[in-house]
Motif scaffolding. Structure first.
Motif, PDB file in Angstrom:
ATOM      1  N   ALA A 116       0.829  -1.210   0.000  1.00  0.00           N
ATOM      2  CA  ALA A 116       0.000   0.000   0.000  1.00  0.00           C
ATOM      3  C   ALA A 116       0.857   1.252   0.000  1.00  0.00           C
ATOM      4  O   ALA A 116       0.476   2.283  -0.565  1.00  0.00           O
ATOM      5  CB  ALA A 116      -0.933   0.000   1.206  1.00  0.00           C
ATOM      6  N   GLY A 117       2.049   1.175   0.617  1.00  0.00           N
ATOM      7  CA  GLY A 117       3.001   2.278   0.509  1.00  0.00           C
ATOM      8  C   GLY A 117       3.466   2.472  -0.918  1.00  0.00           C
ATOM      9  O   GLY A 117       3.846   3.583  -1.315  1.00  0.00           O
ATOM     10  N   GLY A 118       3.418   1.386  -1.699  1.00  0.00           N
ATOM     11  CA  GLY A 118       3.712   1.487  -3.126  1.00  0.00           C
ATOM     12  C   GLY A 118       2.634   2.262  -3.857  1.00  0.00           C
ATOM     13  O   GLY A 118       2.923   3.017  -4.784  1.00  0.00           O
ATOM     14  N   HIS A 119       1.379   2.059  -3.446  1.00  0.00           N
ATOM     15  CA  HIS A 119       0.305   2.864  -4.034  1.00  0.00           C
ATOM     16  C   HIS A 119       0.494   4.331  -3.685  1.00  0.00           C
ATOM     17  O   HIS A 119       0.340   5.215  -4.539  1.00  0.00           O
ATOM     18  CB  HIS A 119      -1.062   2.386  -3.531  1.00  0.00           C
ATOM     19  CG  HIS A 119      -2.207   3.175  -4.093  1.00  0.00           C
ATOM     20  ND1 HIS A 119      -2.678   4.325  -3.482  1.00  0.00           N
ATOM     21  CD2 HIS A 119      -2.955   3.000  -5.222  1.00  0.00           C
ATOM     22  CE1 HIS A 119      -3.669   4.822  -4.203  1.00  0.00           C
ATOM     23  NE2 HIS A 119      -3.867   4.034  -5.266  1.00  0.00           N
ATOM     24  N   LEU A 120       0.856   4.595  -2.431  1.00  0.00           N
ATOM     25  CA  LEU A 120       1.080   5.973  -2.010  1.00  0.00           C
ATOM     26  C   LEU A 120       2.219   6.608  -2.806  1.00  0.00           C
ATOM     27  O   LEU A 120       2.090   7.732  -3.315  1.00  0.00           O
ATOM     28  CB  LEU A 120       1.384   6.002  -0.511  1.00  0.00           C
ATOM     29  CG  LEU A 120       1.709   7.358   0.109  1.00  0.00           C
ATOM     30  CD1 LEU A 120       0.622   8.382  -0.171  1.00  0.00           C
ATOM     31  CD2 LEU A 120       1.938   7.200   1.613  1.00  0.00           C
ATOM     32  N   ALA A 121       3.334   5.905  -2.919  1.00  0.00           N
ATOM     33  CA  ALA A 121       4.469   6.424  -3.691  1.00  0.00           C
ATOM     34  C   ALA A 121       4.098   6.602  -5.156  1.00  0.00           C
ATOM     35  O   ALA A 121       4.451   7.606  -5.785  1.00  0.00           O
ATOM     36  CB  ALA A 121       5.667   5.479  -3.552  1.00  0.00           C
ATOM     37  N   ALA A 122       3.390   5.619  -5.721  1.00  0.00           N
ATOM     38  CA  ALA A 122       2.985   5.704  -7.123  1.00  0.00           C
ATOM     39  C   ALA A 122       2.024   6.862  -7.353  1.00  0.00           C
ATOM     40  O   ALA A 122       2.077   7.543  -8.388  1.00  0.00           O
ATOM     41  CB  ALA A 122       2.344   4.393  -7.572  1.00  0.00           C
ATOM     42  N   SER A 123       1.132   7.110  -6.391  1.00  0.00           N
ATOM     43  CA  SER A 123       0.186   8.218  -6.539  1.00  0.00           C
ATOM     44  C   SER A 123       0.908   9.563  -6.544  1.00  0.00           C
ATOM     45  O   SER A 123       0.423  10.532  -7.133  1.00  0.00           O
ATOM     46  CB  SER A 123      -0.862   8.188  -5.415  1.00  0.00           C
ATOM     47  OG  SER A 123      -0.337   8.597  -4.170  1.00  0.00           O
ATOM     48  N   PHE A 124       2.077   9.623  -5.906  1.00  0.00           N
ATOM     49  CA  PHE A 124       2.842  10.866  -5.862  1.00  0.00           C
ATOM     50  C   PHE A 124       3.341  11.270  -7.251  1.00  0.00           C
ATOM     51  O   PHE A 124       3.632  12.438  -7.494  1.00  0.00           O
ATOM     52  CB  PHE A 124       4.026  10.712  -4.897  1.00  0.00           C
ATOM     53  CG  PHE A 124       4.703  12.005  -4.563  1.00  0.00           C
ATOM     54  CD1 PHE A 124       4.087  12.952  -3.756  1.00  0.00           C
ATOM     55  CD2 PHE A 124       5.968  12.286  -5.052  1.00  0.00           C
ATOM     56  CE1 PHE A 124       4.716  14.148  -3.445  1.00  0.00           C
ATOM     57  CE2 PHE A 124       6.609  13.477  -4.751  1.00  0.00           C
ATOM     58  CZ  PHE A 124       5.982  14.414  -3.944  1.00  0.00           C
ATOM     59  N   GLY A 125       3.408  10.312  -8.152  1.00  0.00           N
ATOM     60  CA  GLY A 125       3.837  10.612  -9.513  1.00  0.00           C
ATOM     61  C   GLY A 125       2.723  11.062 -10.436  1.00  0.00           C
ATOM     62  O   GLY A 125       2.976  11.472 -11.566  1.00  0.00           O
ATOM     63  N   THR A 126       1.473  11.018  -9.965  1.00  0.00           N
ATOM     64  CA  THR A 126       0.334  11.377 -10.808  1.00  0.00           C
ATOM     65  C   THR A 126       0.001  12.856 -10.656  1.00  0.00           C
ATOM     66  O   THR A 126       0.288  13.477  -9.636  1.00  0.00           O
ATOM     67  CB  THR A 126      -0.910  10.551 -10.439  1.00  0.00           C
ATOM     68  OG1 THR A 126      -1.346  10.890  -9.119  1.00  0.00           O
ATOM     69  CG2 THR A 126      -0.608   9.049 -10.501  1.00  0.00           C
ATOM     70  N   LYS A 127      -0.649  13.404 -11.658  1.00  0.00           N
ATOM     71  CA  LYS A 127      -1.025  14.821 -11.610  1.00  0.00           C
ATOM     72  C   LYS A 127      -2.246  15.065 -10.735  1.00  0.00           C
ATOM     73  O   LYS A 127      -2.412  16.159 -10.190  1.00  0.00           O
ATOM     74  CB  LYS A 127      -1.274  15.338 -13.031  1.00  0.00           C
ATOM     75  CG  LYS A 127       0.018  15.481 -13.837  1.00  0.00           C
ATOM     76  CD  LYS A 127      -0.249  15.960 -15.241  1.00  0.00           C
ATOM     77  CE  LYS A 127       1.050  16.129 -16.011  1.00  0.00           C
ATOM     78  NZ  LYS A 127       0.819  16.483 -17.430  1.00  0.00           N
ATOM     79  N   ASN A 128      -3.117  14.068 -10.589  1.00  0.00           N
ATOM     80  CA  ASN A 128      -4.335  14.295  -9.806  1.00  0.00           C
ATOM     81  C   ASN A 128      -4.129  14.098  -8.309  1.00  0.00           C
ATOM     82  O   ASN A 128      -4.880  14.650  -7.496  1.00  0.00           O
ATOM     83  CB  ASN A 128      -5.467  13.379 -10.291  1.00  0.00           C
ATOM     84  CG  ASN A 128      -5.151  11.912 -10.094  1.00  0.00           C
ATOM     85  OD1 ASN A 128      -3.994  11.493 -10.146  1.00  0.00           O
ATOM     86  ND2 ASN A 128      -6.166  11.103  -9.879  1.00  0.00           N
ATOM     87  N   ASP A 185       4.237  12.511 -18.349  1.00  0.00           N
ATOM     88  CA  ASP A 185       5.072  13.217 -17.383  1.00  0.00           C
ATOM     89  C   ASP A 185       5.348  12.402 -16.120  1.00  0.00           C
ATOM     90  O   ASP A 185       5.957  12.912 -15.178  1.00  0.00           O
ATOM     91  CB  ASP A 185       4.411  14.541 -16.977  1.00  0.00           C
ATOM     92  CG  ASP A 185       4.385  15.547 -18.105  1.00  0.00           C
ATOM     93  OD1 ASP A 185       5.344  15.564 -18.901  1.00  0.00           O
ATOM     94  OD2 ASP A 185       3.411  16.310 -18.201  1.00  0.00           O
ATOM     95  N   TYR A 186       4.898  11.161 -16.120  1.00  0.00           N
ATOM     96  CA  TYR A 186       5.088  10.325 -14.930  1.00  0.00           C
ATOM     97  C   TYR A 186       6.580  10.084 -14.687  1.00  0.00           C
ATOM     98  O   TYR A 186       7.359   9.962 -15.636  1.00  0.00           O
ATOM     99  CB  TYR A 186       4.373   8.998 -15.131  1.00  0.00           C
ATOM    100  CG  TYR A 186       4.088   8.232 -13.860  1.00  0.00           C
ATOM    101  CD1 TYR A 186       3.070   8.628 -13.009  1.00  0.00           C
ATOM    102  CD2 TYR A 186       4.838   7.111 -13.532  1.00  0.00           C
ATOM    103  CE1 TYR A 186       2.806   7.929 -11.842  1.00  0.00           C
ATOM    104  CE2 TYR A 186       4.575   6.394 -12.371  1.00  0.00           C
ATOM    105  CZ  TYR A 186       3.565   6.813 -11.526  1.00  0.00           C
ATOM    106  OH  TYR A 186       3.316   6.121 -10.382  1.00  0.00           O
ATOM    107  N   PRO A 187       7.015  10.022 -13.428  1.00  0.00           N
ATOM    108  CA  PRO A 187       8.452   9.835 -13.146  1.00  0.00           C
ATOM    109  C   PRO A 187       8.974   8.477 -13.610  1.00  0.00           C
ATOM    110  O   PRO A 187       8.214   7.492 -13.653  1.00  0.00           O
ATOM    111  CB  PRO A 187       8.522   9.939 -11.616  1.00  0.00           C
ATOM    112  CG  PRO A 187       7.267  10.631 -11.199  1.00  0.00           C
ATOM    113  CD  PRO A 187       6.230  10.222 -12.199  1.00  0.00           C
TER     114      PRO A 187
END
Length: 254
Positions: A116-128, A185-187
């Motif tokens: 779930a921390g992976g979801h959090l980190a992955a969400s940090f790369g999104t624009k929304n 633009d995703y990291p």
């Protein structure tokens, strides 16, 4: 006063820690500037598994010459979106504010996340949901370990419930599903998972891999045979060595 074994175990597993935002910096003491990794352990948005995917990562990064900051984001009844995302952004902002004092090289910071921390980190790369929402520079790399990705059909139900509630709308589900939010633009992203994951369906990572490829995002994606969930660094398992590959990928993006 001598501490009991029980008290040391409770501290190690963070069982007494309050459900509040907190960071734990792991800083090198050589007086030199070093790159920094911001780490989000997993736990199904129910808890923060620092003892598997936080502290060990930070100590290993220190040994390799990097600063690290472990993020304790709000979980359980306090995990409703956008609380965890706000906490990660706050940690990154703190790193920028403390960069001179802590000798952090923020020019190419990375964000790490497991489960779930992976979801959090992955969400940090999104624009929304991510860095642009909080006025922050884009990380040079995301390092994702057997991440929760989708909030749709193959979601990890506990993560979805804690983040979005028991009956999220279709709009909310799509909003928080990373595979639908990746764009050009995703990291750059390092992503690995095991094909024997009994907790988070491996298709989560496969969907993210497809989204990265479709948007031509620099990435390294690895699926390991016979590897289950929640194994962290994975010493002695087929995935052993992923950590060094992740650091090398991060350095290539800097």
């Amino acid at each position: 006063m001598k501490r009991s074994i029980g008290s040391m175990i409770r501290e190690f597993f963070d069982t007494n820690r309050k459900n509040v935002y907190e960071i734990r910096p792991y800083l090198l003491k050589d007086g030199k500037s070093h790159p920094v990794a911001i780490i989000c352990p997993g736990g199904g948005y129910r808890r923060v598994c620092n003892f598997i995917e936080g502290h060990p990562y930070a100590k290993k990064l220190n040994a390799m010459g990097y600063h690290a900051i472990v993020v304790f984001y709000r979980v359980n009844v306090l995990a409703r979106y956008p609380a965890p995302q706000e906490d990660l952004a706050r940690a990154v902002k703190t790193a920028y504010a403390k960069a001179e004092e802590w000798k952090l090289d923020m020019k190419g910071y990375s964000v790490w996340g497991s489960s779930a921390g992976g979801h959090l980190a992955a969400s940090f790369g999104t624009k929304n949901m991510g860095y642009t929402q909080y006025g922050l520079p884009k990380p040079d790399a995301l390092i994702l370990t057997y991440p929760v990705v989708t909030m749709g059909e193959k979601a990890h139900e506990g993560s979805r419930t804690y983040l979005l509630g028991k009956n999220p709308t279709e709009e909310d589900v799509r909003f928080a599903s990373i595979e639908h939010q990746v764009d050009s633009d995703y990291p750059p992203t390092f992503l690995w998972w095991g094909d024997s994951d009994t907790c988070v369906d491996p298709d989560n990572s496969r969907m993210l891999r497809a989204a990265l490829e479709a948007n031509h995002i620099p990435s390294m994606c690895m699926e390991y045979a016979g590897v289950d969930h929640g194994i962290g660094i994975g010493k002695g398992l087929p995935c052993e060595g992923w950590f060094e590959k992740a650091v090398a990928f991060w350095e290539q993006q800097r």
